[in-house]
Each structure stands twice: as C-alpha cells, then as structure tokens.
Design an enzyme around this catalytic site. Structure first.
Site, PDB file in Angstrom:
ATOM      1  N   CYS A 272      23.668   5.005  20.677  1.00 25.13           N
ATOM      2  CA  CYS A 272      22.981   4.195  19.660  1.00 25.13           C
ATOM      3  C   CYS A 272      23.820   2.952  19.358  1.00 25.13           C
ATOM      4  O   CYS A 272      25.038   3.047  19.143  1.00 25.13           O
ATOM      5  CB  CYS A 272      22.769   5.012  18.392  1.00 25.13           C
TER       6      CYS A 272
ATOM      7  N   ARG B  80      -5.917  -0.901  -1.723  1.00 29.84           N
ATOM      8  CA  ARG B  80      -4.935   0.089  -1.298  1.00 29.84           C
ATOM      9  C   ARG B  80      -3.646   0.032  -2.113  1.00 29.84           C
ATOM     10  O   ARG B  80      -2.936   1.026  -2.219  1.00 29.84           O
ATOM     11  CB  ARG B  80      -4.594  -0.104   0.187  1.00 29.84           C
TER      12      ARG B  80
ATOM     13  N   CYS C  75      -7.916 -20.564  13.265  1.00 25.51           N
ATOM     14  CA  CYS C  75      -7.543 -19.171  13.001  1.00 25.51           C
ATOM     15  C   CYS C  75      -7.394 -18.991  11.492  1.00 25.51           C
ATOM     16  O   CYS C  75      -7.821 -19.855  10.719  1.00 25.51           O
ATOM     17  CB  CYS C  75      -6.252 -18.784  13.734  1.00 25.51           C
TER      18      CYS C  75
ATOM     19  N   CYS D 151      -1.963  -5.335   8.957  1.00 22.72           N
ATOM     20  CA  CYS D 151      -3.142  -4.921   8.186  1.00 22.72           C
ATOM     21  C   CYS D 151      -4.100  -6.085   7.984  1.00 22.72           C
ATOM     22  O   CYS D 151      -5.318  -5.909   7.946  1.00 22.72           O
ATOM     23  CB  CYS D 151      -2.699  -4.361   6.833  1.00 22.72           C
TER      24      CYS D 151
ATOM     25  N   GLY E  51       0.804  -1.221   0.000  1.00 25.36           N
ATOM     26  CA  GLY E  51       0.000   0.000   0.000  1.00 25.36           C
ATOM     27  C   GLY E  51       0.830   1.262   0.000  1.00 25.36           C
ATOM     28  O   GLY E  51       0.538   2.219  -0.719  1.00 25.36           O
TER      29      GLY E  51
ATOM     30  N   CYS F  19      18.136   5.098  17.107  1.00 22.20           N
ATOM     31  CA  CYS F  19      18.245   6.234  18.034  1.00 22.20           C
ATOM     32  C   CYS F  19      16.904   6.498  18.707  1.00 22.20           C
ATOM     33  O   CYS F  19      16.845   6.896  19.874  1.00 22.20           O
ATOM     34  CB  CYS F  19      18.718   7.479  17.290  1.00 22.20           C
TER      35      CYS F  19
ATOM     36  N   ASN G 107       6.763  -4.746   8.945  1.00 24.74           N
ATOM     37  CA  ASN G 107       7.089  -5.500  10.157  1.00 24.74           C
ATOM     38  C   ASN G 107       8.345  -4.916  10.791  1.00 24.74           C
ATOM     39  O   ASN G 107       9.208  -4.354  10.110  1.00 24.74           O
ATOM     40  CB  ASN G 107       7.280  -6.983   9.842  1.00 24.74           C
TER      41      ASN G 107
ATOM     42  N   CYS H 123      24.853   3.563  15.179  1.00 25.01           N
ATOM     43  CA  CYS H 123      25.398   4.758  14.519  1.00 25.01           C
ATOM     44  C   CYS H 123      26.267   5.619  15.425  1.00 25.01           C
ATOM     45  O   CYS H 123      26.805   6.639  14.982  1.00 25.01           O
ATOM     46  CB  CYS H 123      24.271   5.605  13.926  1.00 25.01           C
TER      47      CYS H 123
END
Length: 647
Positions: free
Chosen positions: A520, A347, A627, A462, A315, A448, A405, A523
């Site tokens: 971080c 979409r 399911c 979705c 999408g 970060c 994800n 980085c």
C-alpha cells in the site's frame, strides 16, 4: 283532631284482609315524611361528611325516642282519617269505599307508636343511610387522592418548563456573548471592502435578533410559569384539607408554586473517574441507556465525550449527522463548502426549503442544534484540502466520509492514515450504495483496495446521473451505526467487509475485503506517501468536488474565438441564423428540459457520432455546443475542433 297525611304500610304477616292504621301523631308523621322523601342532605365529594353524619345521628335519636315511647290510649273519632292496607293478594280499597267509618272494625286499629312494622321500616332506613354515608366517604377520599396526583403532576410540569426556558435563555446568552466578542475583537478594524462591511452588519443584526428572541423567550417563560402557578393554586384550593402530602403549608406556598421534594433530588449515575450523567441527559437518552452489550451508561458517556468529523452535508451526511446528534455524540464538526440547492432537498433531509442558498455546513448545524441543543456542533465553511486535512482530522476521534468525488476520498483516507484516525466511508449513486470502515485496528485503508487511482474513475455524479432519495439516507444511517460501534467498542465493526446495497432488489451483499496490503502506498512499511504533499502528487489528477467555485477551476480553457455568450446566442436564434445546436448532456437531463431544435448527443458518445454531426452541418452550418455547467460543452468543442483539423 288535626289533619295528617295518610301512610301506607304492608303487613305481610297479617291474616286479616285489611289492616287499619291510624296516624294521629304529628311528630311521627314528620319523621316518616323526612325518611321517605329522601330529603336528607346530599353527601358529595366536596361536602364534608360531618354534615351528613350529624343529621343522621339526630334522625336516629328521634326515631329511637318514638319507638321506645310508652303506648298511649288513642281514641278514634269520626273525624279521624284511616287508610286500609291490603294484605298479600288483596286489592286496596277505593277512597269512595271509606265514606262510612261506622262500617270499619275499630277494634283492629293499630297504634303507630307500638307497631313493629314501623320499627322495622325505621331500622331498614337507618341501614340504608349508613351504607350511603360510607359510599360518600369513599368517594370523597378518592377525590382527595385525585387532586393530590394532579397537584404533583402540575408541580413536575412546572419544574420541567422552568428548566427548559432557563436553558434556552442561557443558550441565547452564550450566542450573544460569542457575537459580541467577535465584534469587539474587530472593533478597531476598518473594513476595507464591501464584503467586510456586510459581514459586520450581519453580525450586528444577528445580535439584535438574538436579544429580541431572548426577550420573547423570557416573556413566554414568565407567562407559562404564571399559568402553571395558577393551575397549582386552583388544585390546592380544591384540595385545601389534604394534609397527607409532605408540604403542609400548601396554601401559603402557592404563590411560589409547589414542588414535590422528590423532584429536588438530582438523579445521577456515578461512573469511573467521577463521571455523571445529568438529569436532562438521562431523560433524553433513556431508551439508549437501557441497552446492554457495551452501550448503556458507559457507552453513553463515551459518546458524550467523543468528537466526530463529517465531511459533506449532502444526502449521505444528512442522515448520518442527524442520528449522530440524536444519539449523543458530544462534539460534531460539519465540513462543506457548497450551498443548499432546491434540487438537494429530496435526499438531503437535514436542510429545509428556507435554507436554499445557505452554506450546507451552517444549515446542518442549525438543524442539529434544534434537534439536540445539549451537544456541540461546529460548521466548517470550506473545502477539505491537502493543506488543511491533517490539522482538522487530527482534532477528532473518527471521520465520516460523505463526499461525492474520488479525489476527496483519497485525500481523506491519506489524512486519516497519517493522523491514525478511523474512517467510516459510504457512497451512493442511482439506486445503489456502499459502506465500509477503513484504518480500524490496523486494518486496510482505501488505497489497499484501490491502489492505482484512475483518472476516469468517479466521472458519474448525482447531478448527471441522478439518485433515489432514500438510498444515500440509508447509507448515512448505517455509517452512524458504525461510528457508534467504533466509539463504544461494541459489536463487530465492518473493517474487514464491504457492504453493497441494491435498493431495487432490496439486496444487501457483504464482500470480504482483502487484508492490509504490504505494498500500500500510504499504510504499508514500504509506503512512499509520507505527507499530504506526497498524497497531492499521487491524487491531483482525479476528479474533485463539483461546487461552483471548484467547477470554475476545473473548466478546460478554449480560444475566445470559440466562445459565445448566452445573450449573443439568443440574438442569433432570434435572427434566424442557420446553425446546429448540439446538447451534450446525458439523455435524462435533456428530457427534463431542452431548447427547441437542439440535437442531443451525450459527451461520452460523441467520438462515435462525429459522422452524424458532419452530416447535420453539411460542412456549412456552425455547430454550437451546450451543456449544464460549461464543462462538457468545452470538451465537446475541443473534440469537434480536433476532428476538423485532423480532416
């Protein structure tokens, strides 16, 4: 005396009640008849005006001779015809009142050869004819100009059609050459499996299809060229006497088609390093070239020479890809392992209904090439992994993250930091969306903001929770704009802000992002993620892509004794065995469709409702969990089994 027609003349200056006019001259009468009957040749836009002018000059000469002729003694006989012309305010006599010519005053008869009224009439008629002649000449010139413009427009259409078909045929030739090279490289290879044989067969069929399409395009091109040449020839024949255009030999060159010399001059725009925009590029990006503030010609050349990787053709990726291609990004790579499903189409507008079952990257590239065949678009049919991410990303100038994800987001972020590439990130869920830019001009990265990945983060998808179609589309458009700004160096890039969008409120909120973190893990100077292998260790626990093959890898395992096939369960239902069917999908999915007599308890609420399941089963009825893809039902089975064991 010969019989002649009667002519009526009004003498407004005469004080007599009636003026008698005699017309004994046949020559004068014919001239007057020719004048009053409007019998002169019509001067139309396609008739040469010289015919009208010759007739007019002859008529003028004859009228002049009659007017200048010496007066003659005209005798009035009893057989002559007379016509009474009433003066102003008097009535014309009836024809039966002229039976007795002896009653007329013959002494007041007027000779037409010396009558000033006739002379005035001839002069007025001459003036009118001159006016008509000028109008005809003006109309003729306007028609010539119109034909000239039509001829020039047809020449332009001819050139554009010719170029379009030549480019299309050239593109088909390139595709055929690529496929033939692909087959020639593998001609000595003996297919060892059915999949290889099918692939080779598909390539051969595609070559035949492309050759057939090329043949049809060539025929269509020839047909269109002939139609345009016929139209140009028709215009040239209508405009055969026009000589004011550059090509004087129009009729002789009509078989090849007439091309305006201005069309042969290539419109180029010289830039630094001798870079040029082609005519087709100037026409395609004309409105964009008019922009200032960093876009324009210089910005367009930067776009054409840039390369962008888009991870995900769903999408968000759909609209981002379409606008990047339309804007003229010269090289676009589309990476996606998933296939088009009909539930995507509301979409993911880059795909079509006929694309269902096709790889999304391939489908997206086909749409892009149809939209803008002048750019390069490469499909990458596969999942981005810790092993291939740096190699792929390092080939591009910037990356658009359109994944769905958390594991892929961390993976792409780490690869962009290690490869020193800018990341344009976007996400959408339900009716909301987010957008920001990472790793731009030594700015903060994704870690970060989210240094500690949460295994429960991003559990919503979705497919489970739904999404309003235009929301990811809007986020993709905003991503495309950020890409254009990053490439051209124009505007303020959103590297220090996070945009949050609420579609139900039409609310855009900009949140100031924190500065680059000194702690971080990827980085900062003290980072411990130095390679993608380190990234994998720090990220592997997060939820990854939800494709069919990946789902199989993520499905938790249970004992075979706790599994049942759909066929066996259907037989159980048909026998009428007493049992409990527990549907652990979310309520929205359950409401869409469900099996009769099933009980809906979403997986995330199962822990708090185990008592309800016990009451339903009464300790004797078997509980079957169901399911959408077999993941949630396995998890539910494990929870219920554990609760039984724990007592």
């Amino acid at each position: 005396m010969a019989e002649t027609p009667k002519k009526t003349l009004r003498n407004s200056e005469s004080s007599l009640d009636h003026v008698v006019v005699s017309t004994p001259s046949i020559e004068v009468d014919e001239l007057l008849a020719e004048l009053t009957d409007d019998s002169y040749p019509a001067a139309t836009a396609i008739r040469p005006s010289s015919l009208v002018r010759d007739w007019f000059n002859d008529l003028k000469r004859r009228a002049s001779e009659i007017i200048q002729a010496p007066p003659s003694n005209t005798s009035v006989d009893q057989d002559d015809e007379f016509l009474l012309v009433p003066a102003s305010g008097s009535e014309s006599p009836k024809s039966d009142q002229l039976t007795d010519s002896d009653q007329l005053d013959v002494s007041m008869m007027v000779n037409i050869n010396s009558d000033p009224v006739v002379e005035i009439m001839l002069e007025n008629r001459i003036v009118k004819l001159e006016t008509d002649l000028k109008a005809c000449e003006l109309e003729y010139e306007q028609h010539i100009d119109k034909l000239g413009k039509e001829l020039q427009q047809q020449a332009l259409n001819y050139e554009n059609e010719k170029n379009r078909y030549e480019k299309k045929i050239e593109h088909l030739d390139d595709q055929i050459s690529v496929l033939q090279n692909d087959i020639s490289r593998n001609k000595d290879y003996v297919p060892s499996c059915r999949k290889d044989k099918i692939r080779i067969g598909e390539l051969e069929e595609k070559i035949l299809s492309l050759e057939s399409q090329k043949s049809l395009e060539t025929c269509e091109k020839d047909k269109r060229i002939k139609e345009l040449e016929a139209k140009i020839m028709s215009l040239e024949l209508d405009d055969g006497q026009v000589t004011k255009y550059p090509n004087n030999d129009i009729q002789s060159s009509s078989a090849q088609g007439y091309t305006c010399p201005l069309l042969k001059k290539e419109r180029t725009c010289c830039l630094k390093n001798d870079e040029k925009l082609s005519v087709e590029q100037i026409e395609r990006y004309a409105r964009q070239l008019l922009l200032q503030d960093g876009f324009g010609v210089g910005g367009q050349c930067k776009l054409l020479s840039s390369s962008v990787l888009v991870v995900g053709a769903g999408g968000i990726g759909s609209t981002a890809l379409l606008y990047l291609a339309a804007s003229g990004v010269g090289n676009i790579s589309v990476m996606d392992f998933d296939e088009v499903d009909r539930s995507n189409l509301h979409r993911q507008i880059i795909h079509r209904d006929e694309s269902v079952g096709r790889n999304k990257a391939v489908s997206a590239c086909q749409t892009i090439k149809a939209l803008n065949p002048s750019i390069e678009c490469t499909p990458i049919e596969g999942e981005i992994t810790f092993e291939n991410a740096c190699e792929i990303i390092s080939r591009h100038d910037c990356v658009v993250d359109a994944s769905d994800n958390p594991r892929t987001r961390y993976l792409i972020n780490d690869a962009c930091v290690l490869s020193k590439r800018t990341l344009i990130s976007g996400s959408a869920m339900g009716t909301e969306g987010q957008l920001t830019v990472y790793n731009y001009n030594d700015g903060p990265c994704y870690r970060c903001l989210y240094p500690k990945p949460n295994a429960n983060e991003g559990c919503k998808t979705c497919s489970d929770n739904g999404v309003l179609g235009p929301v990811p589309g809007l986020i993709g458009i905003l991503q495309a704009i950020e890409v254009l700004k990053v490439i051209t160096g124009n505007g303020t890039v959103m590297n220090d802000r996070l945009l949050m969008y609420d579609s139900l409120k039409c609310d855009f909120v900009n949140i100031k992002k924190p500065r680059k973190s000194t702690k971080c893990p990827v980085c900062s100077e003290s980072s411990f993620i130095k390679s993608m292998a380190d990234s994998k260790v720090a990220t592997v626990a997060l939820r990854g892509p939800t494709g069919l093959e990946v789902v199989a890898k993520q499905t938790p395992s249970i004992s075979k004794d706790l599994e049942i096939s759909c066929v066996d369960y259907n037989a159980l239902r048909n026998r009428g065995d007493d049992h409990i069917l527990l549907d652990v999908r979310v309520k929205q999915q359950f409401d869409l469709c469900n099996l009769e007599n099933s009980v809906n308890i979403p997986l995330e609420k199962l822990d708090n409702r185990l008592q309800q399941i016990e009451e339903l089963s009464k300790g004797t009825k078997t509980v079957y969990c169901i399911c959408r893809r077999g993941i949630a039902s396995v998890a539910a089975t494990q929870k219920i089994s554990k609760a039984i064991l724990d007592g």
